[in-house]
Design a protein around this motif. Structure first.
Motif, PDB file in Angstrom:
ATOM      1  N   GLU A 161       0.838  -1.201   0.000  1.00  0.00           N
ATOM      2  CA  GLU A 161       0.000   0.000   0.000  1.00  0.00           C
ATOM      3  C   GLU A 161       0.871   1.248   0.000  1.00  0.00           C
ATOM      4  O   GLU A 161       1.806   1.337   0.779  1.00  0.00           O
ATOM      5  CB  GLU A 161      -0.917  -0.021   1.239  1.00  0.00           C
ATOM      6  N   LYS A 221       8.181  -1.678  -2.330  1.00  0.00           N
ATOM      7  CA  LYS A 221       7.561  -0.884  -1.263  1.00  0.00           C
ATOM      8  C   LYS A 221       8.629  -0.277  -0.360  1.00  0.00           C
ATOM      9  O   LYS A 221       8.600   0.919  -0.052  1.00  0.00           O
ATOM     10  CB  LYS A 221       6.605  -1.768  -0.453  1.00  0.00           C
ATOM     11  N   ASN A 225       9.626   3.960  -0.109  1.00  0.00           N
ATOM     12  CA  ASN A 225       9.679   4.751   1.122  1.00  0.00           C
ATOM     13  C   ASN A 225      11.093   5.251   1.408  1.00  0.00           C
ATOM     14  O   ASN A 225      11.270   6.368   1.887  1.00  0.00           O
ATOM     15  CB  ASN A 225       9.136   3.945   2.302  1.00  0.00           C
ATOM     16  N   VAL A 232      13.586  13.940   1.761  1.00  0.00           N
ATOM     17  CA  VAL A 232      13.369  14.834   2.897  1.00  0.00           C
ATOM     18  C   VAL A 232      14.696  15.066   3.627  1.00  0.00           C
ATOM     19  O   VAL A 232      15.048  16.199   3.963  1.00  0.00           O
ATOM     20  CB  VAL A 232      12.293  14.273   3.853  1.00  0.00           C
ATOM     21  N   LEU A 267      10.029  18.044  -1.327  1.00  0.00           N
ATOM     22  CA  LEU A 267      11.246  18.817  -1.088  1.00  0.00           C
ATOM     23  C   LEU A 267      10.987  19.901  -0.055  1.00  0.00           C
ATOM     24  O   LEU A 267      11.626  20.936  -0.062  1.00  0.00           O
ATOM     25  CB  LEU A 267      11.743  19.450  -2.396  1.00  0.00           C
ATOM     26  N   LYS A 268      10.019  19.666   0.841  1.00  0.00           N
ATOM     27  CA  LYS A 268       9.720  20.670   1.851  1.00  0.00           C
ATOM     28  C   LYS A 268      10.550  20.372   3.099  1.00  0.00           C
ATOM     29  O   LYS A 268      10.473  19.265   3.665  1.00  0.00           O
ATOM     30  CB  LYS A 268       8.225  20.622   2.182  1.00  0.00           C
ATOM     31  N   GLY A 272      11.919  17.368  10.726  1.00  0.00           N
ATOM     32  CA  GLY A 272      12.278  15.949  10.621  1.00  0.00           C
ATOM     33  C   GLY A 272      11.065  15.141  10.218  1.00  0.00           C
ATOM     34  O   GLY A 272       9.945  15.463  10.624  1.00  0.00           O
ATOM     35  N   PHE A 273      11.270  14.123   9.399  1.00  0.00           N
ATOM     36  CA  PHE A 273      10.129  13.282   9.035  1.00  0.00           C
ATOM     37  C   PHE A 273       9.753  12.384  10.199  1.00  0.00           C
ATOM     38  O   PHE A 273      10.584  12.006  11.022  1.00  0.00           O
ATOM     39  CB  PHE A 273      10.391  12.472   7.761  1.00  0.00           C
ATOM     40  N   GLY A 274       8.440  12.068  10.262  1.00  0.00           N
ATOM     41  CA  GLY A 274       7.954  11.108  11.244  1.00  0.00           C
ATOM     42  C   GLY A 274       7.030  10.144  10.540  1.00  0.00           C
ATOM     43  O   GLY A 274       7.132   9.942   9.333  1.00  0.00           O
ATOM     44  N   CYS A 277       5.998   4.773   9.053  1.00  0.00           N
ATOM     45  CA  CYS A 277       6.607   3.987   7.969  1.00  0.00           C
ATOM     46  C   CYS A 277       8.076   4.288   7.672  1.00  0.00           C
ATOM     47  O   CYS A 277       8.871   3.362   7.553  1.00  0.00           O
ATOM     48  CB  CYS A 277       5.800   4.163   6.693  1.00  0.00           C
ATOM     49  N   PHE A 278       8.422   5.560   7.481  1.00  0.00           N
ATOM     50  CA  PHE A 278       9.738   5.867   6.914  1.00  0.00           C
ATOM     51  C   PHE A 278      10.890   5.213   7.677  1.00  0.00           C
ATOM     52  O   PHE A 278      11.685   4.465   7.116  1.00  0.00           O
ATOM     53  CB  PHE A 278       9.946   7.382   6.843  1.00  0.00           C
ATOM     54  N   PHE A 339       2.435  13.908  13.255  1.00  0.00           N
ATOM     55  CA  PHE A 339       3.674  13.847  12.468  1.00  0.00           C
ATOM     56  C   PHE A 339       3.563  14.600  11.142  1.00  0.00           C
ATOM     57  O   PHE A 339       4.551  14.881  10.493  1.00  0.00           O
ATOM     58  CB  PHE A 339       4.124  12.400  12.243  1.00  0.00           C
ATOM     59  N   LYS A 340       2.331  14.958  10.754  1.00  0.00           N
ATOM     60  CA  LYS A 340       2.090  15.834   9.611  1.00  0.00           C
ATOM     61  C   LYS A 340       0.676  16.362   9.748  1.00  0.00           C
ATOM     62  O   LYS A 340      -0.068  15.896  10.617  1.00  0.00           O
ATOM     63  CB  LYS A 340       2.271  15.083   8.285  1.00  0.00           C
ATOM     64  N   ARG A 443       8.506  24.152  10.451  1.00  0.00           N
ATOM     65  CA  ARG A 443       7.950  23.720   9.165  1.00  0.00           C
ATOM     66  C   ARG A 443       8.088  24.786   8.093  1.00  0.00           C
ATOM     67  O   ARG A 443       7.633  24.582   6.967  1.00  0.00           O
ATOM     68  CB  ARG A 443       6.461  23.377   9.335  1.00  0.00           C
TER      69      ARG A 443
END
Ligand code: NAD
Ligand code: UDX
Length: 472
Positions: A161, A221, A225, A232, A267-268, A272-274, A277-278, A339-340, A443
């Motif tokens: 998915e 998959k 990711n 990022v 590209l924002k 930090g990504f959360g 999944c990542f 996280f977003k 952000r």
């Protein structure tokens, strides 16, 4: 005569729930019937209630439109398995916490349990669809368990998915592609792929439905990711350079992204990504590489996570330096905990780390998020800080609005890009704050010029740093 295709989904989480709701909404009750199954009584009760267990734009309408018609939620897993022709497995696959591969390998306990439940209950042939994100060759293990313990025949497909939270309904309704991995060498394998293809073809154009071998599908998959997260981390690494050199990260991202070979998306810059999944999927990829002896490849992907950890630390350090190197007992307004934006999910949210770091500095946090349930914030912070809720309650309060959080604070810290934080009446908010009033934008969503004119001392990720913050 032909009866509806019977679809079951084991796991009623962020993937199982929305995915089945969209399939239900795109098919008629006489073509497809769906049962979403879960071991959690609480989750199933919530799916059957007026308040769904998760927030996702457009989801409530979809579920209300199909529930009881061709979409059913139940804990009767055994019956659901017996009844179904095709069974999605959409259970959680977290990172292992102990034992071999702890901290990087995927924990396949729930996937294996689901396989054993299927094997024990099934008495007619089934198509089993791996929807969870799994290490390459998991389908082989699934197959072996089903074959050894089952009484009937099984065909196993991989169908990862790609939905993102916050846009799940849109992503499911208009996917860039649907990936189906199957055994294309046998008749029964090809038939199973065709059955799943037809299910999606109710609303997805056939040219977007891709058939590959099972291993390519499983690996794609993880790779998708890893590539997204890498973008990022790449832009975030450059954000640090911008802050010191006078370049603006958003201008750089735009200029770079206009190259058709690079593209404008993802590209924002951020704190930090959360998300669930990542990090998990990269660690999974790293573990796979290491187990094949590809240590240089493993190190390459591990660095994506290292930059992400560094970005969160770096942001906290900026706040602390801005506040004259002490945050002790200072009220800090935390805007956003998810996280977003557009989700109430906090799994791996950068906010947990940043708040945890600030609490170590003995800051007093007033946290506001429009969608995250209060209980979730307490759970995340008590776990992260290893302190009881009573101990934390001295330092943490939860606010009902951004304005309330900011009242009498020394600083505003933006951690999630909720639209309402862009349009807040900052002039009014400023009046209620201590002086100097700081704003740290994790952000890069605020108009720094306008905020400076109001009187704020501002810092935004990726913008040249104000000397009042840098020089301390
Ligand atoms: P989740 O934790 O929200 O949901 C999983 C559900 O499975 C839980 O409700 C749990 O109770 C249930 N479950 C576990 N074992 C079970 C069993 N044996 N029988 C019945 N129910 C069982 O997880 P999620 O976010 O939906 O993720 C599921 C999978 O999809 C993971 O592999 C994840 O990596 C992948 N994925 C997630 C996303 C995302 O955005 N969250 C996107 C793409 C892929
Ligand atoms: C991701 C993948 O996008 C999706 O395809 C996969 O199925 C599951 O994992 P998700 O984690 O739900 O989806 O959200 P995503 O939009 O990818 O954002 C992940 C994190 O990266 C968020 O914390 C987000 O704020 C951050 N991000 C994303 C950035 O910091 N900058 C960007 O440009 C994009």
């Amino acid at each position: 005569g032909s009866r509806p295709l019977r679809v079951a989904c084991i796991g009623a989480g962020y993937v199982g729930g929305p995915t089945m709701a969209v399939i239900a909404s795109k098919t008629s009750p006489d073509a497809v019937q769906i049962q979403v199954l879960d071991i959690s009584e609480e989750r199933i009760a919530a799916w059957n209630s007026d308040r769904l267990p998760l927030y996702e734009p457009g989801l409530t309408e979809l579920v209300f439109g199909s529930r009881g018609r061709n979409l059913h939620f139940s804990t009767a897993i055994e019956d659901g398995i017996k009844w179904a022709d095709l069974i999605f497995v959409a259970v959680n696959t977290p990172t292992k916490e102990c034992g071999i591969g702890a901290g990087s390998a995927a924990d396949l306990t729930y996937v294996e349990l689901a396989a054993r439940q299927i094997a024990a209950a099934a008495d007619t042939p089934k198509i089993v669809v791996e929807k969870s994100t799994v290490p390459i060759r998991t389908a082989e293990a699934l197959g072996a368990i089903l074959e050894a313990c089952g009484r009937t025949s099984f065909e196993i497909l991989s169908n990862p998915e790609f939905l993102a939270e916050g846009t799940a309904v849109r992503d499911l309704c208009e996917p860039d592609r649907v990936l189906i991995g199957g055994n294309l060498e046998t008749d029964s394998g090809r038939r199973a792929v065709e059955t799943l293809t037809e299910l999606y073809a109710h609303w997805v154009p056939r040219e977007r439905i891709l058939a590959t071998n099972v291993w390519s599908s499983e690996l794609s998959k993880l790779v998708a990711n890893a590539f997204l997260a890498q973008r990022v981390s790449s832009i975030n690494s450059i954000s640090a350079l911008c802050e010191l050199s006078g370049a603006e990260i958003d201008e750089v991202a735009r200029a770079v992204g206009l190259d058709a070979r690079i593209g404008p998306h993802f590209l924002k810059c951020s704190v930090g990504f959360g998300g669930s999944c990542f990090q998990k999927d990269i660690l999974n990829l790293v573990y796979l590489c290491e187990s094949f002896g590809l240590n240089t490849v493993a190190d390459y992907w591990r660095s994506v996570i290292a930059i992400n950890d560094w970005q969160k630390q770096r942001f906290t350090a900026r706040i602390l330096h801005g506040l004259y190197n002490t945050a002790t007992n200072k009220k800090i307004a935390i805007l956003g905990f998810a996280f977003k934006k557009d989700t109430g999910d906090t799994r791996e949210s950068a906010a947990i780390d940043v708040c945890g770091n600030l609490l170590q500095e003995c800051a007093k946090l007033s946290i506001y998020d429009p969608k995250v349930p209060a209980e979730q914030i307490w759970t995340d912070l008590t776990r992260r800080c290893r302190r009881t809720r009573d101990e934390l309650a001295h330092y943490v309060t939860l606010a009902e609005s951004a304005e309330e959080a900011a009242m009498n604070s020394h600083a505003i810290v933006i951690l999630t890009e909720w639209d309402e934080f862009r349009t807040l009446d900052y002039a009014k908010v400023y009046k209620g704050m201590c002086r100097p009033a700081f704003l740290f934008d994790g952000r890069s969503i605020c108009d720094m010029k306008a905020l400076s004119q109001i009187g704020f001392v501002c810092y935004a990720i990726g913008s040249p740093v104000d000397s009042r913050i840098r020089l301390r």
